[in-house]
Design a protein around this motif. Structure first.
Motif, PDB file in Angstrom:
ATOM      1  N   LYS A  44       0.858  -1.192   0.000  1.00 27.69           N
ATOM      2  CA  LYS A  44       0.000   0.000   0.000  1.00 27.69           C
ATOM      3  C   LYS A  44       0.891   1.238   0.000  1.00 27.69           C
ATOM      4  O   LYS A  44       1.891   1.296   0.733  1.00 27.69           O
ATOM      5  CB  LYS A  44      -0.909  -0.001   1.240  1.00 27.69           C
ATOM      6  CG  LYS A  44      -1.812   1.227   1.372  1.00 27.69           C
ATOM      7  CD  LYS A  44      -2.869   1.308   0.278  1.00 27.69           C
ATOM      8  CE  LYS A  44      -3.739   2.554   0.443  1.00 27.69           C
ATOM      9  NZ  LYS A  44      -4.248   3.085  -0.837  1.00 27.69           N
ATOM     10  N   GLY A  45       0.545   2.213  -0.830  1.00 32.31           N
ATOM     11  CA  GLY A  45       1.390   3.391  -0.910  1.00 32.31           C
ATOM     12  C   GLY A  45       1.152   4.367   0.226  1.00 32.31           C
ATOM     13  O   GLY A  45       0.043   4.475   0.753  1.00 32.31           O
ATOM     14  N   GLY A  46       2.228   5.101   0.555  1.00 35.38           N
ATOM     15  CA  GLY A  46       2.107   6.225   1.465  1.00 35.38           C
ATOM     16  C   GLY A  46       1.684   5.894   2.886  1.00 35.38           C
ATOM     17  O   GLY A  46       0.948   6.656   3.512  1.00 35.38           O
ATOM     18  N   GLN A  65      11.789   5.407  -6.283  1.00 32.81           N
ATOM     19  CA  GLN A  65      11.488   6.814  -5.980  1.00 32.81           C
ATOM     20  C   GLN A  65      12.643   7.448  -5.211  1.00 32.81           C
ATOM     21  O   GLN A  65      12.754   8.669  -5.149  1.00 32.81           O
ATOM     22  CB  GLN A  65      10.233   6.930  -5.114  1.00 32.81           C
ATOM     23  CG  GLN A  65       8.951   6.534  -5.809  1.00 32.81           C
ATOM     24  CD  GLN A  65       7.765   6.620  -4.856  1.00 32.81           C
ATOM     25  OE1 GLN A  65       6.990   7.551  -4.902  1.00 32.81           O
ATOM     26  NE2 GLN A  65       7.636   5.632  -3.983  1.00 32.81           N
ATOM     27  N   HIS A 101      -6.648   2.289   8.212  1.00 32.50           N
ATOM     28  CA  HIS A 101      -7.749   2.725   7.368  1.00 32.50           C
ATOM     29  C   HIS A 101      -8.392   1.504   6.739  1.00 32.50           C
ATOM     30  O   HIS A 101      -7.845   0.395   6.761  1.00 32.50           O
ATOM     31  CB  HIS A 101      -7.230   3.671   6.268  1.00 32.50           C
ATOM     32  CG  HIS A 101      -7.052   5.089   6.713  1.00 32.50           C
ATOM     33  ND1 HIS A 101      -6.804   6.112   5.827  1.00 32.50           N
ATOM     34  CD2 HIS A 101      -7.081   5.658   7.937  1.00 32.50           C
ATOM     35  CE1 HIS A 101      -6.682   7.252   6.491  1.00 32.50           C
ATOM     36  NE2 HIS A 101      -6.843   7.012   7.772  1.00 32.50           N
ATOM     37  N   LEU A 103      -9.425  -1.320   4.265  1.00 33.64           N
ATOM     38  CA  LEU A 103      -8.640  -2.137   3.323  1.00 33.64           C
ATOM     39  C   LEU A 103      -7.199  -2.372   3.787  1.00 33.64           C
ATOM     40  O   LEU A 103      -6.450  -3.074   3.120  1.00 33.64           O
ATOM     41  CB  LEU A 103      -8.664  -1.560   1.895  1.00 33.64           C
ATOM     42  CG  LEU A 103     -10.071  -1.491   1.273  1.00 33.64           C
ATOM     43  CD1 LEU A 103     -10.025  -0.916  -0.118  1.00 33.64           C
ATOM     44  CD2 LEU A 103     -10.725  -2.870   1.271  1.00 33.64           C
ATOM     45  N   LEU A 144     -12.365   4.811  13.383  1.00 28.33           N
ATOM     46  CA  LEU A 144     -11.761   3.995  12.327  1.00 28.33           C
ATOM     47  C   LEU A 144     -10.467   3.351  12.825  1.00 28.33           C
ATOM     48  O   LEU A 144     -10.261   2.136  12.694  1.00 28.33           O
ATOM     49  CB  LEU A 144     -11.496   4.879  11.098  1.00 28.33           C
ATOM     50  CG  LEU A 144     -11.058   4.194   9.809  1.00 28.33           C
ATOM     51  CD1 LEU A 144     -12.121   3.247   9.279  1.00 28.33           C
ATOM     52  CD2 LEU A 144     -10.762   5.269   8.749  1.00 28.33           C
ATOM     53  N   GLN A 188       2.433   8.641  -9.361  1.00 30.68           N
ATOM     54  CA  GLN A 188       3.137   7.414  -8.998  1.00 30.68           C
ATOM     55  C   GLN A 188       3.417   7.357  -7.500  1.00 30.68           C
ATOM     56  O   GLN A 188       3.763   6.292  -6.976  1.00 30.68           O
ATOM     57  CB  GLN A 188       4.434   7.247  -9.817  1.00 30.68           C
ATOM     58  CG  GLN A 188       5.583   8.150  -9.416  1.00 30.68           C
ATOM     59  CD  GLN A 188       5.510   9.525 -10.062  1.00 30.68           C
ATOM     60  OE1 GLN A 188       4.453   9.982 -10.479  1.00 30.68           O
ATOM     61  NE2 GLN A 188       6.646  10.195 -10.133  1.00 30.68           N
ATOM     62  N   LYS A 189       3.282   8.461  -6.803  1.00 36.92           N
ATOM     63  CA  LYS A 189       3.458   8.467  -5.341  1.00 36.92           C
ATOM     64  C   LYS A 189       2.264   7.762  -4.700  1.00 36.92           C
ATOM     65  O   LYS A 189       1.114   7.976  -5.110  1.00 36.92           O
ATOM     66  CB  LYS A 189       3.569   9.909  -4.828  1.00 36.92           C
ATOM     67  CG  LYS A 189       3.711  10.044  -3.312  1.00 36.92           C
ATOM     68  CD  LYS A 189       5.041   9.491  -2.777  1.00 36.92           C
ATOM     69  CE  LYS A 189       5.099   9.624  -1.247  1.00 36.92           C
ATOM     70  NZ  LYS A 189       5.955   8.597  -0.626  1.00 36.92           N
ATOM     71  N   GLY A 190       2.553   6.900  -3.745  1.00 33.69           N
ATOM     72  CA  GLY A 190       1.481   6.152  -3.127  1.00 33.69           C
ATOM     73  C   GLY A 190       0.703   6.941  -2.110  1.00 33.69           C
ATOM     74  O   GLY A 190       1.244   7.804  -1.431  1.00 33.69           O
ATOM     75  N   GLY A 191      -0.585   6.603  -1.996  1.00 32.65           N
ATOM     76  CA  GLY A 191      -1.393   7.117  -0.901  1.00 32.65           C
ATOM     77  C   GLY A 191      -1.636   8.605  -0.904  1.00 32.65           C
ATOM     78  O   GLY A 191      -1.691   9.215   0.172  1.00 32.65           O
ATOM     79  N   GLN A 250      -4.746  -3.289  -6.804  1.00 33.99           N
ATOM     80  CA  GLN A 250      -5.228  -3.305  -5.420  1.00 33.99           C
ATOM     81  C   GLN A 250      -6.754  -3.277  -5.386  1.00 33.99           C
ATOM     82  O   GLN A 250      -7.361  -3.610  -4.367  1.00 33.99           O
ATOM     83  CB  GLN A 250      -4.712  -2.082  -4.645  1.00 33.99           C
ATOM     84  CG  GLN A 250      -3.232  -2.070  -4.394  1.00 33.99           C
ATOM     85  CD  GLN A 250      -2.821  -0.775  -3.699  1.00 33.99           C
ATOM     86  OE1 GLN A 250      -2.554  -0.776  -2.522  1.00 33.99           O
ATOM     87  NE2 GLN A 250      -2.769   0.329  -4.425  1.00 33.99           N
ATOM     88  N   HIS A 306      -8.896  -0.968  -5.003  1.00 34.64           N
ATOM     89  CA  HIS A 306      -9.531  -0.256  -3.889  1.00 34.64           C
ATOM     90  C   HIS A 306     -10.778   0.502  -4.322  1.00 34.64           C
ATOM     91  O   HIS A 306     -11.759   0.560  -3.588  1.00 34.64           O
ATOM     92  CB  HIS A 306      -8.521   0.702  -3.234  1.00 34.64           C
ATOM     93  CG  HIS A 306      -7.554  -0.023  -2.350  1.00 34.64           C
ATOM     94  ND1 HIS A 306      -6.657   0.619  -1.542  1.00 34.64           N
ATOM     95  CD2 HIS A 306      -7.334  -1.348  -2.150  1.00 34.64           C
ATOM     96  CE1 HIS A 306      -5.946  -0.284  -0.876  1.00 34.64           C
ATOM     97  NE2 HIS A 306      -6.339  -1.480  -1.228  1.00 34.64           N
ATOM     98  N   ALA A 319     -11.996   8.883   4.879  1.00 33.92           N
ATOM     99  CA  ALA A 319     -11.401   7.557   5.065  1.00 33.92           C
ATOM    100  C   ALA A 319     -12.434   6.548   5.579  1.00 33.92           C
ATOM    101  O   ALA A 319     -12.258   5.337   5.388  1.00 33.92           O
ATOM    102  CB  ALA A 319     -10.219   7.639   6.024  1.00 33.92           C
TER     103      ALA A 319
END
Ligand SMILES: Nc1ncnc2c1ncn2[C@@H]1O[C@H](COP(=O)(O)OP(=O)(O)OP(=O)(O)O)[C@@H](O)[C@H]1O
Ligand SMILES: Nc1ncnc2c1ncn2[C@@H]1O[C@H](COP(=O)(O)OP(=O)(O)OP(=O)(O)O)[C@@H](O)[C@H]1O
Ligand SMILES: [Mg+2]
Ligand SMILES: [Mg+2]
Lengths: 265, 265
Positions: A10-12, A41, A148, A150, A190, B9-12, B41, B43, B229
Motif C-alpha cells: 500500500k502506498g504512502g 522513488q 484505514h 482495506l 476507524l 506514482q506516489k502512493g497514498g 489493489q 480499492h 477515510a
C-alpha cells in the motif's frame, strides 16, 4: 546482524519515514545501522540529502557493477546508507530473466555482515523483484500500516501470497516481526476498529506454523505529526529536526519496544 | 466524452478517494459518469462494495476476453464502474510483449463513447503498462498531490518522463488538466510552501508547448478529513456517508471548479 525488511504494498503508509527514523533511533542508542533504499522513488536517499543518481547505488549492486562496500554512504558514526537510483525501476525489468535474481542482494551483503548490528531495507509500494530481494535477504519483516479501510485486506495479501511464498521457497528463516500502526489518528473510531481487527488477525494465527505466528502488533503507534513530514525537507531525521515532538517520542519508544521484543531472539 | 486519467506514482495521495468522490459529485449534477479501476489493489472497486474477483473485470477487457459493455457494473443511474481484479498485477507482465499494448483500453472503450459524458480512470502508484493505458486513453490527466516534501520531484518525473513520452509517441491530444491538492493540512508551513512551489512550476511552463502549459493548480484543496477515510468502509461515497462534512463540500466545490474550467474546452 538483524536484517529487517520494511514492507507494505500500500502506498504512502510511512515505510520510508519509519526506516529513516527507526534507523536513527537505533543509531542514537549505539547500534551500527545500515539502511538500504530499494525504492526507485529514492525518497529515503533524498530525505538524507544524498545524490539520487550516483553510479554506486543499490542499482549498481543488483547489477553486480559495484560491491556493497563501494556503495555505502556514511551518514554519521552509527548510520550508513546504500542509496537508491532514480532509474532503479528498470532493474525490475532487467532482472526478470536473471537466474537467482531474488538473492543477488543477500549474496552481496555477506561481505559486510560483521560491520553492522542492524540493517533496515526500505521497499517500494509493490511486491515485485525489489521487494522479493528484501524479503530474501531479511530475517524479519516489519509492516507499517495505516489503520484505514482495506489495510487488513492488503495485509492478508502481503502475508498469504508474498511472504508465505518467499518463506517456503527461498528464505525459510523469514519471520514477520510485527505491524507498526502509522499515521495514527487517536480518538477516531476507524483507527480503533482497524487496530482491533489487526490484533484479531494475528491472534488467530498464534498456534499455526506460518511465518507470522509470533508477530506483534507494536503497542507504540506513530501518531500523525506534521514535523515528521517536515524533517526530510531539511535533510535530517526527526531527532535532529524536532527531538521533543511526538514524532521523535514515538519512534524512540518504538525502537525501545523492538529492542525489548528482540532481546531474547 | 471527457476522458480523465487520475495519476500520481506516489502512493497514498488520494487518487482513489478523488476518483470515487469526484465521479459521485459529477453524477449528482446529472453527468453520466463511467469510472474505471486500473489498480490491481482494486480499492476503488472494493470501496463501492463490488466484487474484486469478477470474471468480467478490466483485466478481462485488457486481455480481450470480454467487451467493455459486459464488464460495466451500474452503481446508480448516473454512475457506473468497470471493476479491477485482484490478479491484475499479472497483466503488467503478460502484456509486456503484446503489440500495441498501450492502446488496448482505448480501442475497447470506443464502443461505449456515446453512453457517457465523463470517464475517470483510477491508476496504481506506478508508471507501468496500466498507467500508460490510462494516459493513452485519456484526453486529460488530473494529478492528486499531497503537499509534502518530494511532491514536486515526483511531479517533475511524471510530467517530463511519462506524460511527455505518451503525448509525443501515442496520444498527442493528451493534456494535463491540473493538480489537485489533497490531504491538505491548512495552516502548516509545509503545505503553503509546496503549493507555492507547484504554482511556480506551472507558471514557468505557461508559454511552452508542453502538454502541461495550461495546467491549473485547482484552487479548491481537499482538506484532511477522517470522514473521507470512513466512507469506503460503508461501501459508499462521502455524499451518502456524510454529505455536510468538509470532504463532501470540498469534492463538490472541486467538481464545480472543473466544470467552470472545462466549459470552453
Ligand atoms: N506520522 C506521520 N505524520 C505526518 N506525516 C507523515 C507521517 N508519516 C509519514 N508522513 C508523511 O506522509 C508521506 C508518506 O509517508 P512515506 O513516504 O514515509 O510513506 P511510504 O509508505 O514510504 O510511501 P511509498 O509507498 O510512496 O514509498 C510523506 O510525505 C511523509 O513525510
Ligand atoms: N482528504 C483525506 N482525508 C483523510 N483521509 C483521506 C483523504 N483522502 C484520502 N484519505 C485516506 O487515505 C488513504 C489513502 O488514500 P487513497 O487510497 O485514495 O490514495 P491513493 O493515491 O489512491 O493510494 P494508492 O497509491 O495506494 O492507490 C485511504 O485510506 C483514504 O481513505
Ligand atoms: Mg517510501
Ligand atoms: Mg488508489
Amino acid at each position: 546482524m538483524h536484517s529487517i525488511a520494511v514492507l507494505n504494498q500500500k502506498g504512502g503508509v510511512g515505510k520510508t519515514t519509519s526506516v529513516a527514523n527507526l534507523s536513527a533511533a537505533f543509531a542514537r542508542k549505539g547500534f551500527r545501522v545500515l539502511m538500504i533504499d530499494l525504492d526507485p522513488q529514492a525518497h529515503l536517499t533524498l530525505n538524507f540529502g544524498v545524490d539520487g543518481k550516483s553510479q554506486k547505488s543499490v542499482y549498481a549492486v543488483l547489477e553486480e557493477r559495484v560491491s556493497v562496500a563501494e556503495s555505502v554512504v556514511k551518514i554519521n558514526d552509527h548510520l550508513s546508507l546504500i542509496p537508491s537510483h532514480l532509474d532503479l525501476a528498470a532493474a525490475e525489468i532487467e532482472l526478470v530473466s536473471v537466474v537467482g535474481r531474488e538473492v543477488i542482494l543477500r549474496d552481496a551483503l555477506e561481505s559486510v555482515q560483521d560491520d553492522y548490528d542492524l540493517m533496515l531495507m526500505d521497499c517500494p509500494p509493490s511486491l515485485g523483484t525489489l521487494a522479493i530481494n528484501a524479503l530474501s535477504t531479511a530475517n524479519e519483516v516489519l509492516i507499517p500500516l495505516q489503520p484505514h479501510f482495506l489495510a487488513l485486506q492488503g495485509l492478508g495479501k502481503l502475508l498469504h501470497e508474498t511472504i508465505r511464498l518467499v518463506s517456503k521457497r527461498i528464505n525459510p528463516q523469514l519471520r514477520v516481526g510485527g505491524v507498526i500502526m502509522t499515521m495514527y489518528e487517536g480518538g477516531t473510531r476507524l483507527a480503533t476498529e482497524i487496530v482491533e481487527d489487526v490484533k484479531g488477525f494475528f491472534e488467530a494465527a498464534r498456534n499455526t506454523d506460518s511465518p507470522w505466528s509470533d508477530a506483534l502488533v507494536y503497542r507504540t503507534p506513530i501518531r500523525r505529526n506534521i514535523k515528521l513530514a517536515e524533517a526530510p525537507s531539511h535533510g535530517v531525521t526527526i531527532f535532529e529536526y524536532e527531538p521533543k515532538c511526538n514524532g521523535a517520542i514515538d519512534y524512540d519508544a518504538l525502537a525501545d519496544e523492538w529492542i525489548q521484543a528482540n532481546r531474547d531472539r
